[in-house]
Design a protein around this motif. Sequence first.
Motif, PDB file in Angstrom:
ATOM      1  N   GLN A 164       0.874  -1.077   0.021  1.00 41.63           N
ATOM      2  CA  GLN A 164      -0.109   0.016  -0.113  1.00 41.63           C
ATOM      3  C   GLN A 164       0.787   1.409   0.043  1.00 41.63           C
ATOM      4  O   GLN A 164       0.510   2.222  -0.536  1.00 41.63           O
ATOM      5  CB  GLN A 164      -0.879  -0.104   1.281  1.00 41.63           C
ATOM      6  CG  GLN A 164      -1.982  -1.167   1.125  1.00 41.63           C
ATOM      7  CD  GLN A 164      -2.931  -1.217   2.230  1.00 41.63           C
ATOM      8  OE1 GLN A 164      -2.323  -1.209   3.528  1.00 41.63           O
ATOM      9  NE2 GLN A 164      -4.179  -1.157   2.159  1.00 41.63           N
ATOM     10  N   ARG A 203       0.922   7.115  -6.537  1.00 42.05           N
ATOM     11  CA  ARG A 203       0.007   8.083  -6.474  1.00 42.05           C
ATOM     12  C   ARG A 203       0.730   9.530  -6.652  1.00 42.05           C
ATOM     13  O   ARG A 203       0.146  10.461  -7.198  1.00 42.05           O
ATOM     14  CB  ARG A 203      -1.212   7.819  -5.523  1.00 42.05           C
ATOM     15  CG  ARG A 203      -2.129   6.660  -6.042  1.00 42.05           C
ATOM     16  CD  ARG A 203      -3.125   6.439  -4.937  1.00 42.05           C
ATOM     17  NE  ARG A 203      -3.939   5.476  -5.206  1.00 42.05           N
ATOM     18  CZ  ARG A 203      -5.028   4.961  -4.282  1.00 42.05           C
ATOM     19  NH1 ARG A 203      -5.246   5.835  -3.397  1.00 42.05           N
ATOM     20  NH2 ARG A 203      -5.673   3.967  -4.749  1.00 42.05           N
ATOM     21  N   GLU A 259      -1.437  12.967  -7.562  1.00 38.49           N
ATOM     22  CA  GLU A 259      -2.370  13.062  -6.562  1.00 38.49           C
ATOM     23  C   GLU A 259      -2.163  13.626  -5.352  1.00 38.49           C
ATOM     24  O   GLU A 259      -1.168  13.361  -4.580  1.00 38.49           O
ATOM     25  CB  GLU A 259      -3.106  11.607  -6.573  1.00 38.49           C
ATOM     26  CG  GLU A 259      -4.457  11.408  -6.013  1.00 38.49           C
ATOM     27  CD  GLU A 259      -4.792  10.080  -6.266  1.00 38.49           C
ATOM     28  OE1 GLU A 259      -5.906   9.729  -5.406  1.00 38.49           O
ATOM     29  OE2 GLU A 259      -4.382   9.190  -6.684  1.00 38.49           O
ATOM     30  N   MET A 305      -6.340  13.637  -0.862  1.00 35.71           N
ATOM     31  CA  MET A 305      -7.316  12.967  -1.723  1.00 35.71           C
ATOM     32  C   MET A 305      -7.037  11.204  -1.431  1.00 35.71           C
ATOM     33  O   MET A 305      -7.981  10.371  -1.404  1.00 35.71           O
ATOM     34  CB  MET A 305      -7.244  13.186  -3.322  1.00 35.71           C
ATOM     35  CG  MET A 305      -7.708  14.204  -3.683  1.00 35.71           C
ATOM     36  SD  MET A 305      -7.446  14.763  -5.269  1.00 35.71           S
ATOM     37  CE  MET A 305      -8.248  13.430  -6.115  1.00 35.71           C
ATOM     38  N   ILE A 306      -5.718  11.151  -1.377  1.00 37.16           N
ATOM     39  CA  ILE A 306      -5.402   9.543  -0.993  1.00 37.16           C
ATOM     40  C   ILE A 306      -5.759   9.003   0.213  1.00 37.16           C
ATOM     41  O   ILE A 306      -6.367   8.127   0.409  1.00 37.16           O
ATOM     42  CB  ILE A 306      -3.759   9.580  -1.141  1.00 37.16           C
ATOM     43  CG1 ILE A 306      -3.350   9.853  -2.848  1.00 37.16           C
ATOM     44  CG2 ILE A 306      -3.268   8.217  -0.902  1.00 37.16           C
ATOM     45  CD1 ILE A 306      -1.741   9.987  -2.788  1.00 37.16           C
ATOM     46  N   ASP A 316      -8.063  10.218   2.021  1.00 37.99           N
ATOM     47  CA  ASP A 316      -9.733  10.243   1.909  1.00 37.99           C
ATOM     48  C   ASP A 316      -9.974   8.947   1.505  1.00 37.99           C
ATOM     49  O   ASP A 316     -10.977   8.059   1.819  1.00 37.99           O
ATOM     50  CB  ASP A 316     -10.338  11.265   1.378  1.00 37.99           C
ATOM     51  CG  ASP A 316     -12.024  11.148   1.429  1.00 37.99           C
ATOM     52  OD1 ASP A 316     -12.218  11.226   2.479  1.00 37.99           O
ATOM     53  OD2 ASP A 316     -12.506  11.444   0.376  1.00 37.99           O
ATOM     54  N   ARG A 317      -9.284   8.539   0.223  1.00 43.74           N
ATOM     55  CA  ARG A 317      -9.774   7.096  -0.291  1.00 43.74           C
ATOM     56  C   ARG A 317      -9.401   6.067   0.522  1.00 43.74           C
ATOM     57  O   ARG A 317     -10.090   4.949   0.516  1.00 43.74           O
ATOM     58  CB  ARG A 317      -8.779   7.173  -1.670  1.00 43.74           C
ATOM     59  CG  ARG A 317      -9.690   6.958  -2.765  1.00 43.74           C
ATOM     60  CD  ARG A 317      -9.212   6.919  -4.044  1.00 43.74           C
ATOM     61  NE  ARG A 317      -9.690   7.723  -5.091  1.00 43.74           N
ATOM     62  CZ  ARG A 317      -8.752   8.324  -6.031  1.00 43.74           C
ATOM     63  NH1 ARG A 317      -7.561   8.103  -6.022  1.00 43.74           N
ATOM     64  NH2 ARG A 317      -9.325   9.375  -6.847  1.00 43.74           N
ATOM     65  N   CYS A 318      -8.162   6.079   1.388  1.00 41.86           N
ATOM     66  CA  CYS A 318      -7.781   5.040   2.084  1.00 41.86           C
ATOM     67  C   CYS A 318      -8.399   5.073   3.530  1.00 41.86           C
ATOM     68  O   CYS A 318      -8.230   4.003   4.179  1.00 41.86           O
ATOM     69  CB  CYS A 318      -6.211   5.090   2.482  1.00 41.86           C
ATOM     70  SG  CYS A 318      -5.237   4.743   0.713  1.00 41.86           S
ATOM     71  N   ARG A 319      -9.156   6.018   3.801  1.00 40.21           N
ATOM     72  CA  ARG A 319      -9.942   6.285   5.052  1.00 40.21           C
ATOM     73  C   ARG A 319      -8.890   6.292   6.066  1.00 40.21           C
ATOM     74  O   ARG A 319      -9.114   5.857   7.002  1.00 40.21           O
ATOM     75  CB  ARG A 319     -10.876   5.215   5.033  1.00 40.21           C
ATOM     76  CG  ARG A 319     -12.257   5.434   4.213  1.00 40.21           C
ATOM     77  CD  ARG A 319     -13.217   4.454   4.820  1.00 40.21           C
ATOM     78  NE  ARG A 319     -14.356   4.836   3.934  1.00 40.21           N
ATOM     79  CZ  ARG A 319     -15.078   3.838   3.178  1.00 40.21           C
ATOM     80  NH1 ARG A 319     -14.352   2.377   3.270  1.00 40.21           N
ATOM     81  NH2 ARG A 319     -16.078   4.181   2.409  1.00 40.21           N
TER      82      ARG A 319
END
Length: 189
Positions: free
Chosen positions: A154, A161, A166, A170-171, A173-176
Amino acid sequence: MATKANKRIGYARVSSTDQSLELQLDALAKAECDHIFSDDGISAIARSRPGFENALRHLEQGDTLVLWKMDRAFRSLRHALDVFEDFEERGIEFLVLTEGIDTTTPMGKCFFQIRNSFAELERSLISERTKAGLEAARLRGKRLGRPPSLSAQQIVEIKARCLAGESMAMIADRCRLSTRTLYRAISKS
């Protein structure tokens, strides 16, 4: 001149919030305590225990401090002996319901001191065993503590990314995960 009645001041404590004070509080009520003070979720070794401090402040000459069990009140043998010495000077008695300690008798005073010596020894042995167990686990290569939030794969993907433009927000947020967790993971790799 009328004399005041001696009071029984009860004290109860549990170390963690998932434990219950009810057993101790019921026993202290049954022992006819006039006032009961408590600390919920506070370790015995904590320097500040507001309930215990309030109980001590309410004690006057001729009163009795009542505990369900000895280890509910004292951090160490030295602490117990210091409090007991203060009690003797102030004319305060001490009663432990489950251990039969009653400081109004010479045997009760002796048992109080012996019991506290063994309680301190028990705490020291538990601490020693815990430290030895953790060290043995470390030597066997066991990773202690919280598991990592991200795997090595990961982290590689996150770095790619970032290189692609990116944003970390944003990253994250996507990965929580928080951006702080991402930055920390990347800096450690």
